[in-house]
Scaffold this active site. Structure first.
Site, PDB file in Angstrom:
ATOM      1  N   SER B  46       0.881  -1.165   0.000  1.00  0.00           N
ATOM      2  CA  SER B  46       0.000   0.000   0.000  1.00  0.00           C
ATOM      3  C   SER B  46       0.921   1.219   0.000  1.00  0.00           C
ATOM      4  O   SER B  46       1.752   1.377   0.896  1.00  0.00           O
ATOM      5  CB  SER B  46      -0.881  -0.007   1.247  1.00  0.00           C
ATOM      6  OG  SER B  46      -1.893   0.968   1.117  1.00  0.00           O
ATOM      7  N   GLU B  47       0.793   2.079  -1.006  1.00  0.00           N
ATOM      8  CA  GLU B  47       1.819   3.115  -1.213  1.00  0.00           C
ATOM      9  C   GLU B  47       1.853   4.174  -0.118  1.00  0.00           C
ATOM     10  O   GLU B  47       2.799   4.955  -0.039  1.00  0.00           O
ATOM     11  CB  GLU B  47       1.688   3.763  -2.594  1.00  0.00           C
ATOM     12  CG  GLU B  47       0.407   4.535  -2.835  1.00  0.00           C
ATOM     13  CD  GLU B  47      -0.645   3.707  -3.535  1.00  0.00           C
ATOM     14  OE1 GLU B  47      -0.677   2.477  -3.345  1.00  0.00           O
ATOM     15  OE2 GLU B  47      -1.454   4.306  -4.276  1.00  0.00           O
TER      16      GLU B  47
END
Lengths: 244, 217, 244, 217
Positions: B46-47
């Site tokens: 998840s960035e």
């Protein structure tokens, strides 16, 4: 001997706010946002602000308050989201928006704090983001080459960050994805103020496990915000027989 | 018969490999998380700063400090790690994520992708999309074959502002799968047709020029 | 399901060594050096190596062994120190040395791992280090400007790092100043091998306290090196009456 | 009578301020660590990755994983933190360390510093010196006034390869203290003389041009 500890967000910001200054604030959505400090920024009534952050608050939370109070002249962000006030101000040309790819924004802040005035990235090459920016080719290890654009470092007059724990030396520890932009923003501020959930005795944080060393933190205030708000509560159903 | 959303996600899941680190965009790509083949280890990033996304939490177990890039509450897993946005995009930009699966508004035959803004509408911002397509070595786009007016979204050239230039490797729509050459040195290859979909239908509904994979010609 | 765990340093390096490759290794002096992996590199007999690291070992330790075995063509370092073998090889033009300011070397490796092909730094402007490099001025926030030089990112075919703890997912935790160059070198390797003191069960490392996420680590081997060597033992006397 | 090493360190210690983060080079600068005035908080940085250097360890308590940039065993303190070399030099390059005190081979009147190599001798490398002088906003050099042959080390221009261009703010030798202008817009100011040292002696032993601070003229 000086102290970094302040009794309230208002006191922590006292003497620092002036019209036209640049403020950077940590957070991603409502996660890891220094809410008390942002309220104090609104109450300072400083105007013509340039605000740097991944977004500019959500409805009625965080930097939205400062925006709604008409204090912001320009925002440097990656995602504006569904922010009606920002949309209206932008359409009325009351506010300037500089869009950045999220990773470019994070790296620009990291560069600013690290004394790097500019760097090259492939992100955004050939897009609107590249307009007016220097582009050049660099070779890959395999002998081919790619195009990159130059991006500049970002610093702030005042940085506002949110952490989980701090000690009086200013060492910070973040929790889970509330870390996000906070470490870079802490380093990119000429003055950095941390709003923390818990102040622990010096020596309690393992020196190997400090996320932001105290050198980057000038002032500390304990947050009054509990419980925290959730923007998009999402759950899964318990299947029958699953332990609770 | 065209694929439904679940079937498009199943097709995208075939791109997973054991040991891959993968970033999934919102929409159909998110469904791929539940389709990892048994025995295969795939780690989702998840960035906003997490490697190792777990399932959504149970009611009553949501943690405001633990969200995904779409701002939904999530969970972590044994072996997960948290990091800053700078470190997260260092991972992405540095090519350490093997695969990105994301949605699209338009894809061009040279691999250009547009998926972040429509001129005239309010700009929300590109978030991490430009970084993902620029940094991840394999990019799979999953999108509807045509827009609501019926216009082709797989085109000779994008008409919308680009997210990235020469960045798409594979395009999955509800009627077909195309293998693209990022460098634009060869035409896209039609490699798969949804069951019951004929070549004529694909030709009619596509603006991009493509050639047929050997097993289809 | 694939595993990152290898039974020995030799097995961890198997199939990766070839003449002419670039190897980066962590460590500062003898602190945080992947000693077993470096012995395995020597035993591989791969030649014409380019080696990146803060230094190239101390007498009879670490990368000194590979140097003494005549396997190195070029070193990219910050400090050669008192290394007689390196001095002789350099004087005899058997080896090329590229000196880097320590912070520039650290940042070049960080950039390489982060997909940044080049960046600007003030370090070295106006010195020998700047020769042949692009120089340009960037403005400061106060309107003045300074000169900077462009430095490029560094990557390695194989990176060798030393950590304290690891889990099977490849997450690493370093200990004290043994961290040094290891995190950047881990990220800068196309293949990265970690030599660790202890392998712990997955889930034992707090996800908030991982120094190098597992994505950067391809192979893991448990070190055989205990106790560790000290390069410059320095102590202070106990004063009378002080508790032991 | 000229200052001895301890007295030179004492003079350098007068540059410390409460709350400062400081990097000390090897040699005389190291002695400054023991001369922090009571009640003043000064945090020492070791560029190999530690903020908060403690005293040398007692015999039997050395930790091979805890060394300073000179590779000596050291200790940490409550409130210390460890970090990578990249983060350490981000601190230094980014101007977060307020003061660097280090040794010198030559200083020029425009603030240039040479302290890392002598041509013809084996090059050891610059280590962190170039980063420190380029990144730290206030740089104090402590060095002998003349070299072994008696030649002036405070010069019109450096003859040795530079460590940094326009980087020295204050020069402390065993006979005098000079306040320099990094930008080279004014001549160095002689601000202090060691007890019993006359202006003529300083003039004779100095090649750089300097002017006198008001209280000395």
């Amino acid at each position: 001997m000086s102290t970094k500890l302040y009794a309230s967000a208002a006191q922590a910001l006292a003497g620092l706010c002036r019209d036209g200054m640049t403020v950077a604030a940590g957070g991603f959505g409502l996660c890891g946002v220094p809410l008390d400090l942002i309220v104090a920024l609104r109450d300072s009534q400083a105007r013509n602000l340039t605000v740097i952050g991944n977004n500019v608050g959500c409805d009625e939370h965080g930097m939205w308050l400062v925006l709604a109070n008409g204090q912001i002249r320009k925002v440097i962000l990656s995602y504006a989201g569904d922010n009606k006030i920002l949309e209206r101000a932008f359409m009325n040309q009351e506010i300037e928006i500089e869009f950045n790819p999220q990773g470019t924004l994070a790296e620009r802040l990291r560069a600013g704090g690290a004394g790097i005035p500019a760097f090259f990235t492939r992100t955004g090459y050939g897009t609107l983001i590249a307009e007016g920016k220097e582009a050049r080719q660099f070779a890959n290890p395999d002998g081919s080459s790619d195009w990159y654009i130059m991006e500049t470092g970002l610093t702030a007059d005042v940085s506002l960050v949110k952490a989980w724990k701090a000690d009086a030396a200013g060492n910070l520890v973040y929790r889970k994805t509330a870390r996000n932009f906070n470490p870079m923003i802490a380093a990119a501020g000429r003055i950095t103020i941390a709003e923390v959930e818990e102040l622990v005795p010096v020596g309690e944080i393992d020196p190997d496990q400090v996320h932001t060393p105290g050198i980057f933190v000038d002032r500390i205030v304990v947050s009054t915000r509990q419980p925290k708000h959730i923007e998009r509560p999402t759950t899964r159903p318990r299947t029958a027989g699953e332990p609770v | 018969m065209a694929w439904n959303r679940e079937q498009m996600a199943e097709r995208a899941a075939k791109e997973l490999r054991d040991g891959y680190y993968v970033n999934l965009g919102i929409g159909i790509p998110t469904l791929v998380a539940n389709l990892v083949p048994p025995g295969m280890t795939v780690t989702l990033q998840s960035e906003n700063g997490l490697l190792g996304i777990g399932p959504f939490p149970y009611e009553g177990e949501m943690d405001p400090d633990l969200i995904n890039a779409g701002k939904q509450t999530i969970t972590d897993l044994p072996g997960s790690s948290y990091f800053s946005s700078a470190d997260s995009f260092a991972m992405i930009r540095g090519g350490h994520i093997q695969l990105s699966i994301l949605g699209g508004m338009e894809v061009a035959q040279n691999g250009d992708l547009a998926n972040w803004m429509v001129p005239g509408k309010m700009i929300k911002g590109m978030g991490g999309a430009m970084d993902l397509v620029a940094g991840v070595p394999r990019v799979v786009v999953v999108m509807e074959h045509n827009d609501k007016s019926g216009a082709a979204k797989f085109r000779k050239a994008c008409t919308l502002p680009l997210t990235g230039k020469g960045v798409v490797d594979l395009l999955i729509t509800e009627i077909a799968v195309f293998d693209l050459d990022r460098k634009g040195l060869r035409a896209p290859l039609l490699v798969e047709l949804a069951p019951g979909v004929g070549l004529d239908e694909v030709r009619t509904r596509t603006e991009a020029e493509f050639t047929l994979a050997p097993h289809l010609s």
